[in-house]
Design a protein around this motif. Structure first.
Motif, mmCIF file in Angstrom:
data_model
loop_
_atom_site.group_PDB
_atom_site.id
_atom_site.type_symbol
_atom_site.label_atom_id
_atom_site.label_comp_id
_atom_site.label_asym_id
_atom_site.label_seq_id
_atom_site.Cartn_x
_atom_site.Cartn_y
_atom_site.Cartn_z
ATOM 1 N N SER A 99 3.586 9.815 -9.748
ATOM 2 C CA SER A 99 2.866 10.011 -11.017
ATOM 3 C C SER A 99 2.250 11.405 -11.082
ATOM 4 N N ALA A 100 1.665 11.852 -9.984
ATOM 5 C CA ALA A 100 1.073 13.195 -9.951
ATOM 6 C C ALA A 100 2.146 14.268 -10.147
ATOM 7 N N GLN A 149 2.208 1.734 -3.451
ATOM 8 C CA GLN A 149 1.169 2.250 -4.334
ATOM 9 C C GLN A 149 0.935 3.739 -4.094
ATOM 10 N N GLU A 150 0.933 4.149 -2.845
ATOM 11 C CA GLU A 150 0.772 5.570 -2.534
ATOM 12 C C GLU A 150 1.940 6.386 -3.071
ATOM 13 N N ILE A 160 1.498 6.808 -6.775
ATOM 14 C CA ILE A 160 0.481 7.826 -7.083
ATOM 15 C C ILE A 160 1.074 9.221 -6.927
ATOM 16 N N ILE A 161 1.815 9.442 -5.856
ATOM 17 C CA ILE A 161 2.426 10.752 -5.618
ATOM 18 C C ILE A 161 3.430 11.083 -6.713
ATOM 19 N N GLU A 204 0.835 -1.210 0.000
ATOM 20 C CA GLU A 204 0.000 0.000 0.000
ATOM 21 C C GLU A 204 0.868 1.258 0.000
#
Length: 92
Positions: free
Chosen positions: A45-46, A38-39, A42-43, A35
């Protein structure tokens, strides 16, 4: 973009280090939870997407400034030609 230029890119290094971190976590069993990875993905990628938009905006602004400069230069050249043509017409 050539390889030496790409090596100077923060976006490139963020992507490489993130991938390396995920790989090392799996290979060495560092114990980072899925997890959390994955977080992090996401960070990252943003961040990469946001920087891409910023870079696009800067490139677009620079190209518009260049286009305006070219148009102004061409109009100045055209104005000089008109003056030269007018002075040649007066001589004859």
């Amino acid at each position: 973009m050539k390889l030496p230029e790409r090596l100077k890119s923060r976006k490139f290094w963020v992507a490489v280090l993130t991938a390396l971190g995920v790989f090392l976590n799996e290979a060495l069993d560092l114990g980072v939870r899925q997890e959390t990875l994955q977080e992090l993905a996401i960070i990252v990628s943003a961040y990469l997407l946001g920087q891409s938009f910023v870079d696009f905006g800067v490139a677009r602004a620079n190209s518009q400034k260049y286009a305006a400069w070219v148009a102004a230069t061409l109009s100045e050249v055209e104005g000089v030609r008109r003056v030269e043509d007018a002075s040649e017409g007066e001589r004859t």
